[in-house]
Enzyme design. Structure first.
Site, mmCIF file in Angstrom:
data_model
loop_
_atom_site.group_PDB
_atom_site.id
_atom_site.type_symbol
_atom_site.label_atom_id
_atom_site.label_comp_id
_atom_site.label_asym_id
_atom_site.label_seq_id
_atom_site.Cartn_x
_atom_site.Cartn_y
_atom_site.Cartn_z
ATOM 1 N N ARG B 63 67.833 40.636 -49.979
ATOM 2 C CA ARG B 63 66.890 41.306 -50.852
ATOM 3 C C ARG B 63 67.570 41.873 -52.093
ATOM 4 O O ARG B 63 66.944 42.040 -53.127
ATOM 5 C CB ARG B 63 66.203 42.421 -50.064
ATOM 6 C CG ARG B 63 64.884 42.832 -50.613
ATOM 7 C CD ARG B 63 64.232 43.862 -49.684
ATOM 8 N NE ARG B 63 64.283 43.432 -48.292
ATOM 9 C CZ ARG B 63 64.241 44.283 -47.251
ATOM 10 N NH1 ARG B 63 64.180 45.564 -47.456
ATOM 11 N NH2 ARG B 63 64.275 43.830 -46.014
ATOM 12 N N LYS B 170 72.554 36.112 -30.647
ATOM 13 C CA LYS B 170 71.819 36.856 -29.620
ATOM 14 C C LYS B 170 71.161 38.075 -30.285
ATOM 15 O O LYS B 170 71.622 38.494 -31.335
ATOM 16 C CB LYS B 170 72.760 37.276 -28.497
ATOM 17 C CG LYS B 170 73.760 38.342 -28.962
ATOM 18 C CD LYS B 170 74.490 39.005 -27.824
ATOM 19 C CE LYS B 170 75.246 40.195 -28.373
ATOM 20 N NZ LYS B 170 76.037 40.918 -27.453
ATOM 21 N N HIS B 200 79.614 34.359 -29.009
ATOM 22 C CA HIS B 200 80.985 34.297 -29.537
ATOM 23 C C HIS B 200 82.033 34.315 -28.436
ATOM 24 O O HIS B 200 83.169 33.948 -28.663
ATOM 25 C CB HIS B 200 81.231 35.415 -30.554
ATOM 26 C CG HIS B 200 81.268 36.779 -29.950
ATOM 27 N ND1 HIS B 200 80.152 37.560 -29.848
ATOM 28 C CD2 HIS B 200 82.280 37.475 -29.412
ATOM 29 C CE1 HIS B 200 80.472 38.698 -29.256
ATOM 30 N NE2 HIS B 200 81.760 38.672 -28.988
ATOM 31 N N LYS B 204 86.122 31.937 -27.685
ATOM 32 C CA LYS B 204 87.445 32.501 -27.436
ATOM 33 C C LYS B 204 88.328 31.505 -26.698
ATOM 34 O O LYS B 204 87.895 30.843 -25.762
ATOM 35 C CB LYS B 204 87.324 33.775 -26.597
ATOM 36 C CG LYS B 204 86.802 34.963 -27.386
ATOM 37 C CD LYS B 204 86.839 36.198 -26.518
ATOM 38 C CE LYS B 204 86.126 37.348 -27.185
ATOM 39 N NZ LYS B 204 86.796 37.835 -28.373
ATOM 40 N N GLU B 238 83.533 48.333 -22.164
ATOM 41 C CA GLU B 238 83.863 48.816 -23.495
ATOM 42 C C GLU B 238 84.093 50.305 -23.428
ATOM 43 O O GLU B 238 83.439 51.000 -22.647
ATOM 44 C CB GLU B 238 82.745 48.480 -24.478
ATOM 45 C CG GLU B 238 82.787 47.021 -24.877
ATOM 46 C CD GLU B 238 81.722 46.658 -25.868
ATOM 47 O OE1 GLU B 238 81.421 47.505 -26.738
ATOM 48 O OE2 GLU B 238 81.191 45.556 -25.765
ATOM 49 N N ASP B 257 71.786 42.926 -23.224
ATOM 50 C CA ASP B 257 72.729 42.775 -24.329
ATOM 51 C C ASP B 257 73.918 41.897 -23.938
ATOM 52 O O ASP B 257 74.400 41.114 -24.749
ATOM 53 C CB ASP B 257 73.215 44.161 -24.773
ATOM 54 C CG ASP B 257 74.120 44.091 -25.984
ATOM 55 O OD1 ASP B 257 73.831 43.252 -26.862
ATOM 56 O OD2 ASP B 257 75.102 44.838 -26.050
ATOM 57 N N HIS B 262 76.706 36.692 -22.275
ATOM 58 C CA HIS B 262 78.154 36.523 -22.085
ATOM 59 C C HIS B 262 78.542 36.380 -20.614
ATOM 60 O O HIS B 262 79.258 35.470 -20.230
ATOM 61 C CB HIS B 262 78.914 37.718 -22.662
ATOM 62 C CG HIS B 262 78.623 37.978 -24.106
ATOM 63 N ND1 HIS B 262 78.440 36.965 -25.006
ATOM 64 C CD2 HIS B 262 78.498 39.127 -24.801
ATOM 65 C CE1 HIS B 262 78.204 37.488 -26.192
ATOM 66 N NE2 HIS B 262 78.233 38.806 -26.097
ATOM 67 N N LYS B 360 79.199 50.649 -21.401
ATOM 68 C CA LYS B 360 79.810 51.315 -22.557
ATOM 69 C C LYS B 360 80.469 52.600 -22.074
ATOM 70 O O LYS B 360 80.085 53.147 -21.033
ATOM 71 C CB LYS B 360 78.732 51.690 -23.582
ATOM 72 C CG LYS B 360 77.842 50.542 -23.975
ATOM 73 C CD LYS B 360 78.475 49.699 -25.036
ATOM 74 C CE LYS B 360 77.560 48.541 -25.392
ATOM 75 N NZ LYS B 360 78.249 47.514 -26.135
ATOM 76 N N LYS B 365 88.731 49.252 -22.702
ATOM 77 C CA LYS B 365 88.098 48.017 -23.163
ATOM 78 C C LYS B 365 88.774 46.838 -22.468
ATOM 79 O O LYS B 365 89.983 46.632 -22.630
ATOM 80 C CB LYS B 365 88.292 47.902 -24.676
ATOM 81 C CG LYS B 365 87.706 46.666 -25.310
ATOM 82 C CD LYS B 365 87.971 46.723 -26.809
ATOM 83 C CE LYS B 365 87.740 45.385 -27.482
ATOM 84 N NZ LYS B 365 86.348 44.954 -27.442
#
Lengths: 358, 508
Positions: B63, B170, B200, B204, B238, B257, B262, B360, B365
């Site tokens: 935009r 996603k 993604h 890897k 995470e 999510d 994944h 989370k 991680k």
């Protein structure tokens, strides 16, 4: 961490390595190969180690550097172990060999090779006449030379050709990968026409130009000419002639290439010259015989030495007129002379083999 | 022209990289984070590695009132900040010549006509040959309008000579029904073989290495079944919270999510049978087989767990709970931790539970796949000698610190015979990653090459929702998720989920 072991033996080096591993915690043992670098002890040695360290980030390895010192000195072995930050992802063992020991390097290497892992030998500058018969070369499954780094590159390439054994490879070939990839993809697209003629223009002492021409000769089965460029670095221009027009890739400045094809807009390609580090990393990616290199190397004599077909700096589209193949040799030698004189330090050495080459 | 064989190509010539043919990429949503931090740098890195076609074109659509140069400047900055490979002016110059920007909103017909014009001009000026990929880095709610606009402006039309592809990110819906709707919307305009769904994780190196580990070696495959494997734990943890992501995350939650895409993909790669070849079709067939054999056993309250982090201290910092994070509803039931049990009804895996968890604000991680083996059927030692011996395990560490860990028993030095667990680390990943390409590089290149192996197709997406839907439905009927402290490994119910069957979560 750098540990110096002056006037030592390989047994002491080995026990020090174990000690370093024990005190330094679990240093990864996941090394995939041993890289043996053979040089004369000089300022260039560090450059080679640096390149190996960088390449080790992709291929964790043990690096053994054989720096051969003065032959006249008393026999002595000085060792240096580098691990951690000073060695990338490798452990580096520098062995400085003096006196009669300098010619017996293999005896110092054998005890330090990683068990059951492939051995790669790399001569960053001068290589032995027949790498596969060299004492270090015999230990290695893969032997990397660099004819461009030798005093007389074209002659060195000629020697490579005569002594080729499976497992040999040369960085002059590795430097070509980007060129080859671009040209191969250009032929992936329509029009699907046979190439009728190929021409390579490059610096007079560029072994990569010779190999590129050799590659065409081995793959295309058409007349291939190789001319000497008056300006530019390395390979300057490649032209593949087809019925509907030529595929032309011109790189006058050693950085950016321009790809011209009939019916398509000109395209610019970043085609910078590759660093030794890149080339080494690519070399270590595969350890099996490179048949394509062998064929290209053996086809180098089939290439006709011609005069530059249309000044390379000028219009790229100007396709080289059909070149008289072998006959062009005599006038060409004269033509090339002024170019060679521009670089006096190499001129003398070069002319003779250039003739012998074809 | 299928008879054409490029004389310069030879399958033995392993050095020659695959360079995409002439093409361009159009990104929708160029102002987003993903686009700046991942896509643009990945494109530059590809160019730097010489893998993009000469004349490659990058078009941004957003935009903002930008000219081509302004957009070029944005890309330039993104490349300088985030690219993996060193900055080279000559590469940049070459790339920047092909950068265009089209200003407009998704419902603006004019803007899409402009885009069509720009794309045609690129074909002429840059020789992109009518081959274009459209990367929709936009919310799924905008997909219908954008795909319709692409079709209306003739941008989705392809023929034998020219391809058009669409790349989507996603979430692929929020349940089976919406996923099917979304697939219909996209497939209305683009046939399934032109749709590339980015997961993604599949880009890897370590994930692709699962296939090498399993199918290139002799020593793992014989024990890769219910005879030897006790259970499998797939963890993606995470340590960060959800500050600033409320708009996307509230109402979505951890299962949708991450587990839906994944973790189920990792599960499929771990559990699938050997494909007959590495042809994309063969690979997908095996993934689909194993996904269709998987289901969550009931009762869901015992085989699944969910949680929501509260405020507290984590890693030396005071952190807010989810309900205090800006943007989340004060009574949000969104789960930030989810764990599910899967059974796979095949001969290979009957009776072997697969535990999948994601959260989370967990301890650290880490993403890993742990295959935990059964105990040896007979131990010829005194019972005291093996008291401390646990179960053997093979752990594929996906990130960080990529590699493989094996855990097995070893004698404790000394006079007595005592066996204790030790671990053996394969740390190739350590060094390997620095030079190994970013997942997005690999995936973008595969889109341009039209190589679909690493992209889940609609059937896989729908099967994954079929697995997860009953669990989500069960959760929706209940109240607040259980709370867990930041920096911990999830709520107590997650631990009970395993202790019920005499197992326990591995501390990654």
């Amino acid at each position: 961490m750098i540990i110096d072991l002056p006037s030592t033996t390989t047994a002491q080096v080995n026990s020090k390595l174990v000690e370093v591993r024990e005190t330094g915690g679990a240093v990864a043992l996941g090394r995939v190969l041993t890289l043996v670098i053979v040089t004369d002890d000089s300022a260039k040695t560090e450059d080679a180690i640096q390149a190996a360290n960088e390449a080790s980030r992709e291929h964790p390895c043990r690096v053994i550097v054989l720096a051969r010192g003065a032959r006249k000195a008393a026999a002595r072995l000085d060792a240096q172990i580098r691990v951690g930050g000073d060695a990338g992802a490798s452990d580096v063992i520098v062995l400085r060999l003096y006196g009669p020991l300098a010619d017996q390097a293999a005896s110092c290497v054998v005890p330090l090779l990683l068990p059951d892992a492939p051995v790669v030998a790399w001569w960053p500058s001068e290589a032995p006449e027949v790498p596969a018969e060299d004492a270090i070369g015999q230990l290695a499954t893969r032997r990397i030379t660099d004819s461009a780094a030798e005093k007389n590159p074209i002659k060195a390439l000629e020697a490579r050709r005569k002594s080729y054994v499976d497992g040999d490879t040369d960085l002059a070939w590795t430097r070509l990968t980007n060129w080859r990839a671009q040209l191969a993809s250009a032929l992936d697209l329509p029009p699907y026409e046979k190439v009728t003629q190929a021409a390579v223009v490059g610096e007079a002492d560029s072994p990569s130009s010779e190999l590129l021409a050799g590659w065409f000769a081995s793959r295309l089965n058409v007349p291939v000419s190789r001319a000497k460029a008056t300006t530019g670095e390395g390979i300057v221009q490649v032209t593949l002639t087809r019925r509907s027009g030529a595929v032309d890739l011109l790189r006058p400045d050693g950085k950016t290439g321009t790809l011209t094809q009939p019916g398509q807009p000109d395209r610019r390609i970043a085609l910078q010259r590759r660093s030794v580090k890149d080339c080494l990393a690519e070399e270590l990616r595969r350890l099996d015989p490179d048949e394509i290199y062998e064929a290209a190397l053996k086809a180098v004599p089939k290439v006709a030495k011609g005069r530059p077909g249309g000044a390379p700096a000028a219009k790229p589209a100007a396709k080289p007129a059909a070149k008289p193949a072998a006959k062009a040799k005599v006038p060409e030698a004269k033509e090339a002379a002024p170019a060679a004189e521009a670089k006096p330090k190499r001129a003398a050495a070069k002319k003779a083999p250039a003739k012998a080459d074809s | 022209m299928s008879s054409w064989r490029n004389p310069l190509r030879d399958e033995r010539d392993k050095r020659l990289p695959r360079i995409a043919g002439p093409c361009g990429l159009v990104i929708f949503g160029v102002t987003g984070d993903l686009s700046r931090k991942k896509l643009m740098p990945a494109i530059y890195d590809l160019a730097n590695r010489g893998l993009l076609p000469p004349g490659f074109a990058l078009t941004g659509f957003a935009r903002r009132d930008w000219a081509n140069e302004d957009f070029g400047e944005v890309v330039h900055q993104a490349v300088k900040d985030h690219a993996r490979t060193p900055y080279r002016p000559e590469v940049w110059n070459q790339l920047s010549e092909g950068i265009r920007f089209v200003q407009g909103t998704f419902d603006d017909d004019n803007a899409f006509d402009n885009l069509a014009k720009t794309v045609r001009e690129l074909d002429e000026q840059r020789g992109t040959g009518g081959n274009h990929a459209f990367y929709l880095s936009i919310p799924p709610s905008a997909f219908p309008v954008v795909t319709k606009q692409l079709a209306r402006a003739g941008l989705a039309e392809q023929d034998a000579e020219q391809w058009r592809r669409v790349v989507i990110e996603k979430p692929f819906g929020h349940d089976l029904k919406s996923a099917k709707e979304l697939n219909n919307v996209v497939n209305d305009v683009f046939p399934e073989d032109s749709v590339f769904r980015i997961d993604h994780y599949l880009g890897k190196e370590t994930v692709q290495n699962i296939l090498a580990l399993r199918f290139a070696n002799q020593m793992f495959e014989p024990i890769w079944n219910a005879n030897y494997v006790d259970h499998v734990q797939i963890t993606m943890a995470e340590d960060i919270g959800l500050g600033g992501r409320a708009g996307y995350y509230d109402g979505i939650g951890a299962a949708r999510d991450v587990i839906q895409n994944h973790l189920l993909q990792l599960m499929a790669l771990t559990a699938m049978e050997e494909p007959v070849s590495f042809h994309p079709r063969a690979l997908r067939a095996e993934k689909i087989k194993v996904l269709s054999a998987a289901r969550v056993p009931t009762p869901y309250d015992e085989t699944c767990a969910r949680g929501q982090y509260v405020g507290g201290w984590q890693g030396g910092q005071k952190v807010p709970g989810l309900l205090e994070e800006g943007g989340f509803a004060k009574d949000s039931k969104t789960e930030t931790y989810a764990a599910i049990t899967l059974e796979i009804n095949t001969r290979r895996w009957a009776g072997v539970p697969f535990y999948l968890r994601h959260g989370k604000r967990l301890g650290r991680k880490v993403t890993e796949i742990a295959v935990v083996f059964k105990r040896a059927p007979h131990l010829p030692f005194d019972s005291t000698a093996t008291e401390e011996l646990g179960q053997n395990a093979l752990v594929i560490r996906v990130q960080p610190d990529e590699g493989v860990t094996m855990r097995f028993g070893s004698k404790v030095p000394g006079n007595a015979m005592e066996v204790r667990d030790v671990t053996m680390d394969f740390g190739y990943g350590h060094a390997f990653t620095e030079s190994s390409p970013e997942a997005y590089e690999r995936l973008i290149l595969d889109v341009l090459l039209g190589e679909p192996s690493l992209f889940p197709m609609n059937e896989e997406v729908e099967l994954s929702w079929e697995i997860l839907d009953p669990v989500l439905y069960n959760w929706a009927k209940q109240g607040m998720p259980e709370s867990y402290a930041p920096g911990s490994w999830g709520p107590p119910s997650a631990d009970q989920m395993l202790t019920r069957t005499g197992r326990h979560w591995r501390r990654p």
